[in-house]
Structures are given as structure tokens and as C-alpha cells.
Design a protein around this motif. Structure first.
Motif, PDB file in Angstrom:
ATOM      1  N   MET A 124       0.862  -1.185   0.000  1.00  0.00           N
ATOM      2  CA  MET A 124       0.000   0.000   0.000  1.00  0.00           C
ATOM      3  C   MET A 124       0.896   1.232   0.000  1.00  0.00           C
ATOM      4  O   MET A 124       1.972   1.244   0.600  1.00  0.00           O
ATOM      5  CB  MET A 124      -0.967   0.011   1.182  1.00  0.00           C
ATOM      6  CG  MET A 124      -0.336   0.087   2.541  1.00  0.00           C
ATOM      7  SD  MET A 124      -1.604   0.083   3.839  1.00  0.00           S
ATOM      8  CE  MET A 124      -0.575   0.240   5.320  1.00  0.00           C
ATOM      9  N   ALA A 156      -4.153  -4.746   4.925  1.00  0.00           N
ATOM     10  CA  ALA A 156      -3.865  -3.313   4.891  1.00  0.00           C
ATOM     11  C   ALA A 156      -4.663  -2.570   5.973  1.00  0.00           C
ATOM     12  O   ALA A 156      -4.135  -1.671   6.633  1.00  0.00           O
ATOM     13  CB  ALA A 156      -4.186  -2.757   3.508  1.00  0.00           C
ATOM     14  N   LEU A 181      -6.402  -6.607   1.184  1.00  0.00           N
ATOM     15  CA  LEU A 181      -7.072  -5.412   1.692  1.00  0.00           C
ATOM     16  C   LEU A 181      -7.305  -5.520   3.195  1.00  0.00           C
ATOM     17  O   LEU A 181      -7.093  -4.549   3.936  1.00  0.00           O
ATOM     18  CB  LEU A 181      -8.397  -5.184   0.961  1.00  0.00           C
ATOM     19  CG  LEU A 181      -9.270  -4.039   1.487  1.00  0.00           C
ATOM     20  CD1 LEU A 181      -8.511  -2.723   1.518  1.00  0.00           C
ATOM     21  CD2 LEU A 181     -10.538  -3.907   0.648  1.00  0.00           C
ATOM     22  N   PHE A 198      -4.349   5.655   1.739  1.00  0.00           N
ATOM     23  CA  PHE A 198      -3.510   4.527   1.351  1.00  0.00           C
ATOM     24  C   PHE A 198      -4.101   3.899   0.090  1.00  0.00           C
ATOM     25  O   PHE A 198      -5.287   3.544   0.074  1.00  0.00           O
ATOM     26  CB  PHE A 198      -3.458   3.476   2.469  1.00  0.00           C
ATOM     27  CG  PHE A 198      -2.950   4.020   3.779  1.00  0.00           C
ATOM     28  CD1 PHE A 198      -1.605   3.914   4.120  1.00  0.00           C
ATOM     29  CD2 PHE A 198      -3.808   4.659   4.668  1.00  0.00           C
ATOM     30  CE1 PHE A 198      -1.136   4.435   5.320  1.00  0.00           C
ATOM     31  CE2 PHE A 198      -3.349   5.178   5.875  1.00  0.00           C
ATOM     32  CZ  PHE A 198      -2.003   5.067   6.192  1.00  0.00           C
ATOM     33  N   TYR A 227       1.306   5.225   0.870  1.00  0.00           N
ATOM     34  CA  TYR A 227       0.800   6.154   1.872  1.00  0.00           C
ATOM     35  C   TYR A 227       0.800   7.589   1.343  1.00  0.00           C
ATOM     36  O   TYR A 227       1.814   8.082   0.853  1.00  0.00           O
ATOM     37  CB  TYR A 227       1.677   6.038   3.116  1.00  0.00           C
ATOM     38  CG  TYR A 227       1.391   6.984   4.257  1.00  0.00           C
ATOM     39  CD1 TYR A 227       0.105   7.436   4.529  1.00  0.00           C
ATOM     40  CD2 TYR A 227       2.408   7.398   5.106  1.00  0.00           C
ATOM     41  CE1 TYR A 227      -0.149   8.285   5.591  1.00  0.00           C
ATOM     42  CE2 TYR A 227       2.176   8.247   6.185  1.00  0.00           C
ATOM     43  CZ  TYR A 227       0.889   8.689   6.412  1.00  0.00           C
ATOM     44  OH  TYR A 227       0.633   9.531   7.460  1.00  0.00           O
ATOM     45  N   LEU A 253      -8.680   3.778   2.818  1.00  0.00           N
ATOM     46  CA  LEU A 253      -7.910   2.858   1.984  1.00  0.00           C
ATOM     47  C   LEU A 253      -8.608   2.752   0.640  1.00  0.00           C
ATOM     48  O   LEU A 253      -9.810   2.469   0.584  1.00  0.00           O
ATOM     49  CB  LEU A 253      -7.786   1.485   2.637  1.00  0.00           C
ATOM     50  CG  LEU A 253      -6.868   1.411   3.868  1.00  0.00           C
ATOM     51  CD1 LEU A 253      -7.622   1.808   5.130  1.00  0.00           C
ATOM     52  CD2 LEU A 253      -6.300   0.012   4.027  1.00  0.00           C
ATOM     53  N   CYS A 305      -8.985   1.269  -3.274  1.00  0.00           N
ATOM     54  CA  CYS A 305      -8.723   0.117  -4.138  1.00  0.00           C
ATOM     55  C   CYS A 305      -9.091   0.475  -5.573  1.00  0.00           C
ATOM     56  O   CYS A 305     -10.281   0.542  -5.919  1.00  0.00           O
ATOM     57  CB  CYS A 305      -9.535  -1.092  -3.680  1.00  0.00           C
ATOM     58  SG  CYS A 305      -9.071  -1.708  -2.054  1.00  0.00           S
ATOM     59  N   VAL A 315      -4.130   0.719  -2.147  1.00  0.00           N
ATOM     60  CA  VAL A 315      -3.796  -0.687  -1.934  1.00  0.00           C
ATOM     61  C   VAL A 315      -3.509  -1.361  -3.275  1.00  0.00           C
ATOM     62  O   VAL A 315      -4.361  -1.387  -4.170  1.00  0.00           O
ATOM     63  CB  VAL A 315      -4.935  -1.414  -1.198  1.00  0.00           C
ATOM     64  CG1 VAL A 315      -4.560  -2.876  -0.950  1.00  0.00           C
ATOM     65  CG2 VAL A 315      -5.247  -0.709   0.125  1.00  0.00           C
ATOM     66  N   ASN A 316      -2.317  -1.897  -3.400  1.00  0.00           N
ATOM     67  CA  ASN A 316      -1.936  -2.682  -4.578  1.00  0.00           C
ATOM     68  C   ASN A 316      -2.151  -4.155  -4.251  1.00  0.00           C
ATOM     69  O   ASN A 316      -1.242  -4.860  -3.801  1.00  0.00           O
ATOM     70  CB  ASN A 316      -0.478  -2.398  -4.954  1.00  0.00           C
ATOM     71  CG  ASN A 316      -0.265  -0.976  -5.402  1.00  0.00           C
ATOM     72  OD1 ASN A 316      -1.036  -0.446  -6.190  1.00  0.00           O
ATOM     73  ND2 ASN A 316       0.770  -0.330  -4.893  1.00  0.00           N
ATOM     74  N   TYR A 317      -3.375  -4.601  -4.459  1.00  0.00           N
ATOM     75  CA  TYR A 317      -3.771  -5.963  -4.114  1.00  0.00           C
ATOM     76  C   TYR A 317      -3.449  -6.919  -5.265  1.00  0.00           C
ATOM     77  O   TYR A 317      -3.150  -6.509  -6.380  1.00  0.00           O
ATOM     78  CB  TYR A 317      -5.263  -6.007  -3.788  1.00  0.00           C
ATOM     79  CG  TYR A 317      -6.147  -5.435  -4.884  1.00  0.00           C
ATOM     80  CD1 TYR A 317      -6.651  -6.247  -5.891  1.00  0.00           C
ATOM     81  CD2 TYR A 317      -6.474  -4.075  -4.909  1.00  0.00           C
ATOM     82  CE1 TYR A 317      -7.463  -5.734  -6.903  1.00  0.00           C
ATOM     83  CE2 TYR A 317      -7.276  -3.548  -5.929  1.00  0.00           C
ATOM     84  CZ  TYR A 317      -7.765  -4.376  -6.910  1.00  0.00           C
ATOM     85  OH  TYR A 317      -8.549  -3.877  -7.923  1.00  0.00           O
TER      86      TYR A 317
END
Length: 622
Positions: free
Chosen positions: A400, A467, A464, A446, A402, A416, A418, A448-450
Motif C-alpha cells: 500500500m 492493509a 485489503l 492509502f 501512503y 484505503l 482500491c 492498496v496494490n492488491y
């Protein structure tokens, strides 16, 4: 506990256990994304679309030649490297009377400026020619064609870009000229070259001549344009600075005092620093940006006592000020070559650099945070070789990024984000630009690179959830309450948010999918969210919204904010999902944008302001 067999991937889709509808759904999501390229909706910034094509221009077959001090003003206007905007390099709206002036006498075009060094002017212009020779675009319109048609004076505006290192912060340089001309040749381009040579990105603004108000409105519009298009421009908006001389310094002071929105721009943070050279402006407040001020005692236009009274007033108001006084540099000394002010810009950049770290990391969290310890990542998919052109390589690690709340703002909570992309890719315009807007509104953000295909949605949901736990473990450092953590997802990213809230929140951990996973201390922290933004998305799976009222009732879902356009192909799915949630007594609101399609991302940021109002109320009611 869910019992799932591990799937082995070497990149071949033949081994996939995906349901048969997936390939059609993927095509549908990708096609709807492609529709954006042909839309003429109000949110699309056509200017940056045009600039992107210019950024990709090929190098000219023959390199454009340099100017010399023996060149003439007309040679600037007619130079092929400056085609289409050459006149805007010059101080006046009509410079035809100066076309036969040699650049050895370029100072005569700028009567309010002193210490004009022709060699500095030519060197900066030649740097721009070199950039064009390398295939770079150096000029950007920050007003749209529609805006210029409605107000023709806006034709005489634009941004000249001196590139630094990719991803570095930026400054906008505002040359002076008493609002009767814009002295970019002396007080803009040479300064931008110095800033760029130090690795930072520098823009020189050509604003409208005629008065302080319209000039400051142009500056606010330019800042907003850069923030909206930061990814395409390759710059970082955190810790940006404004720099101005004389009349241009008044523009900088206006934004440092009242902010961007006060002059018609977006709701954005004030600059990290204001660099103000030789102006008699006297305004100040306790919320004024940290300020570097310089002037010469023998300035024939600005009263040095006015400047020094302002320095004292700012300091008494609690604003950090660095003041550099010179004795013999006069007014409008630019970079100061040949005067006792020579080198002042290096000191100003040092001041800016000292304020960069304050906005970067406000906790032990880093800019990029990996979600899992190496060797202990829950997975049902084994992916070792990319033979099917997957978006991420086998060595990809979920992470993730910031985006901290700007210094000076009290954090409201955390969000967060997505991005979407049909679980095939992560859309750039649904991540960083959204985080930039929300962090400017007071949220610790943040992106999130899932995990994407070939991994399952459930594996991405674990990313996720992880995170959320990491953010919740840092709430004291982030300055937020542990109950004030929200999530927001676009398209497939929203579906992922829903999957977490339906099946992977609370204390569910990676062992629910992977028996080899070893739970750690973070798994004792709940993965709950106080609210969720479903941005052209829904609870369910790709292309199919869930209407399971009983599941919604039993899942203790948080307030949900739906946002979508009437031209989205999934409008009916959104409506069905909202109706089922409301039947289950889940707080769900729909916000519908007329004539907007799927995949609009951050757009102009206006919808994010409305989302902030809703989320702020949810957090207040927690």
C-alpha cells in the motif's frame, strides 16, 4: 473455514478454474473503460489528452538550433521549437514593437527589472529548445478551449515546464512586471532552470496581464491543473512550493494567505513554502505558509521597511520565516547574477527542502508498505511464470502507498483506496489522484496494490484486510481514532471492498484460505471499516451485484456510499444492490451523475468533495 485447493499457474489460462463468464466480463469492463477515450463528458480534461500526445512527439528530423545573444526577439517568436506559443514567452501581449531588438538588449523589454543578463536569458531558452529536441513537451494550457472561447483573454496563459527528476516535488514560478507585463525571460525561465538542475520540477506561469485578482485566479487554475494531472506530468504534489518576484510574489502571497479555492481553484492544500522576492505586499496570518523573503535595501520600487514589517508580523503570528536582505541588488534582480544577491535562489531552495520532510511521513509508516512478511503470504494460487501477459510479475508483493494528511490539517480519519481494472490491472486514475484529493481534505490515505489475476478475488481480499489491520495498528501515530477507518473501491476494487466486509473482516485471517499460513500479531487486530465508498461498483462479483438480503443482514455492513453515472452499463446492478441493502436495513445512499460513464476516476474532484461531506458525517456519528 473455507476449504479451497491450491491452483497452480505457469501463466497458461487453460489451467484456470475461473467461471466461464469471466472472459466476457473482462472484455465488457475493458470496453467500458475504452469508452472514456471517445466521450465528451464534462469531467474529461481534454487539455491533458492533447498534452499526452505532445509528450510522445518524436524528435525532429533535424535538431532545432540554439539562440545566441546576437539573435533578435523575432527569432524567439518564430523559432520552430516554440511553434504555437512563442509569443507567450515574451513579456507583453503585443511584442511586435520589439521584434527587431537584439537579445543583447533584452532588458529593455522589462523596464521594472534590473540585472538582466542576456546570457542567462539565452541559456534558459536554449534549455527549452534542448528539451523539445529530446521529444519533451514544454508548454501546457491550463485552461480548456471552452474556457478560452468564453474569455478570450485566457488565450494569453499557459505553463512552461522545466522537468526535474520523475516524481519529484514541483514549484510554480510567478514572474513579475507590475501586472503590465510578465517578465518570464528574466524572472521565470532562468530561475526554473536552476530549480530543474537541482532535480525538482519547475513550471513558469504565463498569466493574464491587467491586475492582481485575475493573475491570482490564473495561478489557482494552474495549481489545480497540475494536481489533476500529476501522474501524467510525472510530478509529486506533496510539498509543492510557489515562488514569485515583485507582482508575481503578490500572487504567491495571495495563495499562501487564502488558499487555492479562494481564487476559484480546487480545494487543495496551501504550498509547503512560499518564496517571496521584493514585493511591498504586507498581508499575513497565522496560517500563512512557511515563507522565504528576500529584498535589497536599495530597491527603488519596494520600501524595505514594508518588507521587514511583514517579516516581523509573520514571525509574531507564529509563521516560520527566513529573511535574506541584500544591499545593492536593486529591484527585480532575478537569479541575481553579478549582484550581491547572487546565490539567493540556492538558499530559497534549501529552505523549501527543509520543509519537504514534514509532509512525507507522519508515522513509522513508509511511502510504500509491503503487506505481508516474505515467506508467509496466504495463497491458494501458485504463480511462478508469467506466460499469459498478467499485469504483475510472479515476484509481485502486495503493498500500500501512503499519502499523508498535509501538515497543518487535523486528520479526520483514514481511507484505503482500491483501484479497479476487472482484476486484470489497477487503474492509475483511480488511485493516486483520488488519494491526493482526499489527503488534502484531511484523510490519511492509502492506495492498496492488491493481487490480481491469476490470483483469486479472495486472495486480493486478504490483502485489503491486511492493509486495514496495518493502518489500525498505527492509529496513534496517524492521529486518528481506530473506528475512523473507511475503505473505497472503484469498479472491481469496490467489489473487493465488499468481499472483505462480507467474508474477511473482523478477525478472519489468512488461514481461512491457506492452512500453511502462520497467523501473526497483526491478525489479532480487526479488519473492520466504518464506511465504504462503492464508486461505480457494488457488493457481489464481476458484473453481477449481490441481492442477498439475508447475507447483508448478517454481515453487519457499514454505511455505504454509491456513486455512478447514468451511462454506466451496470446502472441496473447498482440499483438492485442498493434496494437489497436498504431492505436489509443497511445505510446506503445513491449519488447519480447524469451522462457520466463507467471509469471516470478522480475526474475534476467535485464528487470527492461530496463524498468527504458524507464520510465526515459518518465519522462524526461514530
Amino acid at each position: 473455514m473455507v476449504n479451497m485447493a491450491k491452483k497452480h499457474y505457469s501463466g497458461s489460462r487453460k489451467n484456470s478454474n475461473n467461471p466461464p463468464f469471466f472472459s466476457n466480463v473482462t472484455i465488457l469492463f475493458l470496453l467500458t473503460g475504452l469508452l472514456l477515450l471517445s466521450c465528451s463528458d464534462k469531467y474529461i480534461d481534454k487539455t491533458i489528452d492533447n498534452q499526452e500526445s505532445k509528450d510522445n512527439i518524436e524528435k525532429p528530423d533535424e535538431m532545432y538550433s540554439h539562440l545566441t545573444t546576437n539573435s533578435y526577439v523575432r527569432d524567439i517568436v518564430n523559432h520552430p521549437a516554440f511553434e504555437g506559443f512563442g509569443k507567450l514567452l515574451l513579456p507583453h501581449d503585443d511584442n511586435s514593437g520589439y521584434y527587431n531588438t537584439s537579445l543583447n538588449n533584452v532588458g529593455t523589454l522589462m523596464p521594472y527589472h534590473g540585472h538582466v543578463v542576456p546570457e542567462d536569458v539565452v541559456e534558459a531558452l536554449n534549455r527549452m529548445i534542448d528539451d523539445v529536441n529530446e521529444g519533451s513537451n514544454i508548454f501546457y494550457d491550463f485552461y480548456t478551449e471552452e474556457q478560452k472561447q468564453s474569455n478570450p483573454s485566457k488565450e494569453n496563459t499557459g505553463l512552461f515546464f522545466f522537468r526535474g527528476n520523475p516524481g519529484a516535488p514541483f514549484t510554480i514560478i510567478c514572474p513579475g512586471g507590475g501586472f503590465s507585463y510578465v517578465g518570464s525571460l528574466h524572472e521565470g525561465f532562468p530561475l526554473a532552470k536552476v530549480v530543474s538542475d537541482k532535480g525538482y520540477n519547475a513550471f513558469v506561469i504565463r498569466y493574464r496581464i491587467g491586475g492582481e485578482q485575475i493573475a491570482s485566479e490564473d495561478l489557482a487554475a494552474a495549481i489545480s491543473y497540475i494536481f489533476r494531472n500529476a501522474a501524467e506530468l510525472g510530478i509529486d504534489t506533496v510539498d509543492y512550493s510557489l515562488l514569485g518576484g515583485s507582482a508575481g510574489a503578490r500572487m504567491v502571497g495571495d495563495i499562501a494567505l487564502r488558499g487555492v479555492a479562494a481564487y476559484g481553484g480546487d480545494n487543495l492544500p496551501k504550498p509547503a513554502t512560499a518564496i517571496i522576492a521584493y514585493t511591498g505586499q504586507s498581508t499575513y496570518s497565522s496560517s500563512f505558509s512557511p515563507t522565504f523573503i528576500t529584498v535589497a535595501a536599495n530597491d527603488g520600487i519596494v520600501n524595505i521597511n514594508t518588507v521587514e514589517n511583514r517579516v516581523a508580523n509573520l514571525r509574531n503570528a507564529g509563521v516560520e520565516v527566513e529573511y535574506q536582505r541584500y544591499e545593492r541588488a536593486g529591484h527585480g534582480f532575478g537569479i541575481g547574477t553579478g549582484s550581491d544577491a547572487e546565490g539567493w535562489l540556492d538558499l530559497a531552495i534549501d529552505f523549501w527542502e527543509r520543509h519537504m520532510d514534514r509532509g512525507e511521513v507522519q508515522s513509522s509508516l513508509q511511502k510504500i508498505n509491503y503487506l505481508w512478511n516474505e515467506g508467509n503470504v496466504p495463497a491458494t494460487t501458485i504463480y511462478t511464470v508469467n506466460n499469459s501477459n498478467y499485469f504483475d510479475p510472479p515476484e509481485f508483493r502486495p503493498s500500500m502507498v501512503y499519502y499523508p494528511v498535509k501538515v497543518g490539517l487535523t486528520p479526520k480519519g483514514a481511507v484505503l483506496i482500491c483501484p479497479g481494472g476487472a482484476f486484470q490491472f489497477r487503474s492509475e486514475n483511480e488511485g493516486a489522484p483520488v488519494a491526493e484529493y482526499l489527503s488534502a481534505l484531511g484523510y490519511q490515505c492509502f492506495v492498496v496494490n492488491y493481487r490480481l489475476r491469476p490470483y483469486t478475488m479472495q486472495e486480493g481480499a486478504l490483502d485489503l484486510a491486511r492493509a486495514i489491520r496495518i493502518v489500525r495498528s498505527h492509529v496513534n501515530e496517524l492521529g486518528i481514532n481506530e473506528d475512523d477507518i473507511a475503505i473505497a473501491g472503484f469498479s472491481a476494487g469496490g467489489i473487493l471492498c465488499g468481499e472483505v466486509l462480507l467474508n474477511f473482516d473482523g478477525n478472519v485471517n489468512g488461514s481461512v484460505l491457506d492452512s500453511d499460513y502462520m497467523p501473526d500479531a497483526l491478525d489479532n487486530i480487526r479488519a473492520d471499516a466504518c464506511a465504504v465508498g462503492m464508486i461505480y461498483s457494488f457488493y457481489g462479483r464481476l458484473s453481477v451485484a449481490s441481492t442477498d438480503v439475508e447475507k447483508f443482514k448478517s454481515s453487519d455492513l457499514p454505511p455505504t456510499y454509491f456513486l455512478y453515472g447514468t451511462r454506466d452499463p451496470f446502472v441496473h446492478q447498482f440499483e438492485l444492490c442498493v434496494a437489497a441493502l436498504q431492505e436489509a436495513n443497511v445505510s446506503a445512499e445513491s449519488h447519480v451523475l447524469r451522462d457520466w460513464p463507467h471509469g471516470f476516476g478522480a475526474a475534476d474532484g467535485q464528487w470527492i468533495i461530496e463524498f468527504d461531506k458524507w464520510l465526515s458525517q459518518v465519522i462524526t456519528n461514530n
